[in-house]
Enzyme design. Structure first.
Site, PDB file in Angstrom:
ATOM      1  N   ARG A   1       0.882  -1.339  -0.072  1.00  0.00           N
ATOM      2  CA  ARG A   1      -0.130  -0.001  -0.047  1.00  0.00           C
ATOM      3  C   ARG A   1       0.893   1.236  -0.001  1.00  0.00           C
ATOM      4  O   ARG A   1       0.603   2.184  -0.693  1.00  0.00           O
ATOM      5  CB  ARG A   1      -0.933  -0.071   1.224  1.00  0.00           C
ATOM      6  N   CYS A   2       1.945   1.239   0.733  1.00  0.00           N
ATOM      7  CA  CYS A   2       2.780   2.252   0.995  1.00  0.00           C
ATOM      8  C   CYS A   2       3.581   2.637  -0.401  1.00  0.00           C
ATOM      9  O   CYS A   2       3.843   3.907  -0.716  1.00  0.00           O
ATOM     10  CB  CYS A   2       4.032   2.029   1.886  1.00  0.00           C
TER      11      CYS A   2
END
Length: 410
Positions: free
Chosen positions: A400-401
């Site tokens: 996600r990052c």
């Protein structure tokens, strides 16, 4: 659909922004690690292989992948008159203040004619021994004379492969963020120019927060729960003042459908640096979370006040499960990282077991190393797409990052 359209964390991902790790990782040293927010030095060759595997999984699942470095290079190529402004701003934001260095660095960068090569050079950092300082000028400043041979005149930006943080997609707009640390705040310069000048984005993106605001906020703390509800973490990297300002700007936009912001107050630690390191949505009715936040988590509801530019804040007194059920209007299952085993949960959370990227309802990309959490997700009927992660995980961020969704289907 506009240039940006993201109203959920789980609906089919159509277009995403990445940055392929580059030579900026080669410019990490043991002495600069802490300042540049790394715990270790990734091996670039393998980090790039892992990142290419990540991009490959996205493309194989019908997601268009665009790269930050390419969009910025296109911006400069299509708007040659912008190069001078960009270079001067880059030099200023790099903290270069002595006239001699400003001029030398400007000439050094201005002589790079290929836009992509120029963009990559600004990302990887500028070492003093790359510059031609032998100009016969006797009027050196004290700063010039005591500079070490291997000093960086402009620091590298090794965190750039975490494209989630410099800006966040919210509905049809963005929060162009002021980052928590000096080293990361420079990263947002690229998004500023892309949104201002790139033809795919120019004049098409509402800005709900600006990088010149006084308060810090980062994209890892911003989650789109649905088109009406936005979740924002109060964390090590995002302060309450920024959330209030974001809320006022969002509510002031009559085109924006968001009417509620939930502020999640999580512990202020390196391990829990953003909300998405402890809590992510993986299906219509399922979230992963790190059990370590449960004892201290506070949730506040922010809604529009009666007067213009006024907001109402109310502390929610219920469990996380019940709060989510209220706003998502369905039964919710919370899946603990590593099944709740304390040692395994702490280890897998540190390696981003809770930092999943949902590319369609019930389909997530995860790091392969978090085998206990991944097995649990599969048991709950989630389709788990695993990627290699030995080197990328050293930067303390997961799938996600490393991704900024630009378009999700409705």
């Amino acid at each position: 659909m506009g240039a940006i359209h993201v109203t959920s964390e789980i609906k089919p991902l159509k277009k995403v922004l990445l940055h392929r790790p580059g030579k900026e990782l080669l410019n990490l040293t043991p002495e600069t690690l802490e300042r540049l927010l790394f715990d270790d030095i990734p091996f670039l060759r393998d980090a790039q292989k892992e990142h290419d595997e990540f991009a490959g999984i996205l493309k194989d699942n019908g997601v268009e992948v665009v790269y930050l470095e390419d969009l910025m290079a296109e911006t400069l190529k299509l708007n040659p008159e912008v190069k001078n402004k960009f270079l001067k701003q880059f030099i200023y934001e790099a903290g270069i203040r002595t006239p001699r260095y400003k001029n030398v660095v400007y000439d050094f960068l201005n002589n790079i004619n290929d836009p992509k090569e120029l963009v990559l050079k600004t990302m990887e950092g500028i070492n003093i021994n790359e510059l031609d300082l032998d100009d016969g000028d006797d009027e050196d400043s004290l700063v010039d004379l005591i500079s070490e041979d291997s000093k960086f005149v402009a620091d590298p930006m090794p965190n750039l492969y975490f494209t989630r943080d410099p800006f966040a997609s919210i509905g049809d707009g963005v929060s162009l963020n002021r980052m928590y640390s000096v080293t990361r705040n420079r990263e947002t310069i690229y998004a500023e120019y892309i949104f201002e000048y790139h033809p795919d984005f120019k004049g098409q993106v509402d800005k709900y927060f600006d990088r010149y605001n006084a308060f810090h906020i980062e994209g890892g703390d911003i989650l789109n729960l649905n088109e009406h509800v936005l979740a924002v973490g109060i964390s090590q990297r995002t302060c309450p003042d920024a959330i209030e300002l974001l809320a006022k700007n969002v509510f002031a936009d009559e085109e924006c459908k968001i009417d509620t912001i939930l502020a999640f107050n999580i512990p202020n630690t390196r391990a829990f640096m953003h909300l998405d390191t402890v809590f992510t949505q993986i299906d219509y009715d399922k979230f992963t979370y790190h059990p370590g936040i449960m004892g201290t988590l506070e949730v506040f509801e922010i809604t529009k006040g009666k007067e213009e530019d006024e907001i109402k804040v109310k502390k929610m007194s219920n469990t996380l499960e019940k709060i989510l059920e209220k706003y998502l209007k369905r039964d919710i299952t919370l899946i603990p990282c590593a099944g709740g085993d304390r040692i395994a949960a702490e280890r897998e959370q540190w390696n981003d077991g809770s930092n999943t990227l949902c590319i369609a309802p019930g389909v997530v990309i995860v790091y392969d190393r978090n085998d206990i959490t991944n097995a649990l997700l599969k048991k709950h009927g989630i389709k788990v797409l695993e990627m290699s992660s030995a080197e990328l995980s050293r930067g303390r961020g997961g799938p996600r990052c490393m991704s900024m969704p630009l378009i999700r289907e409705d």
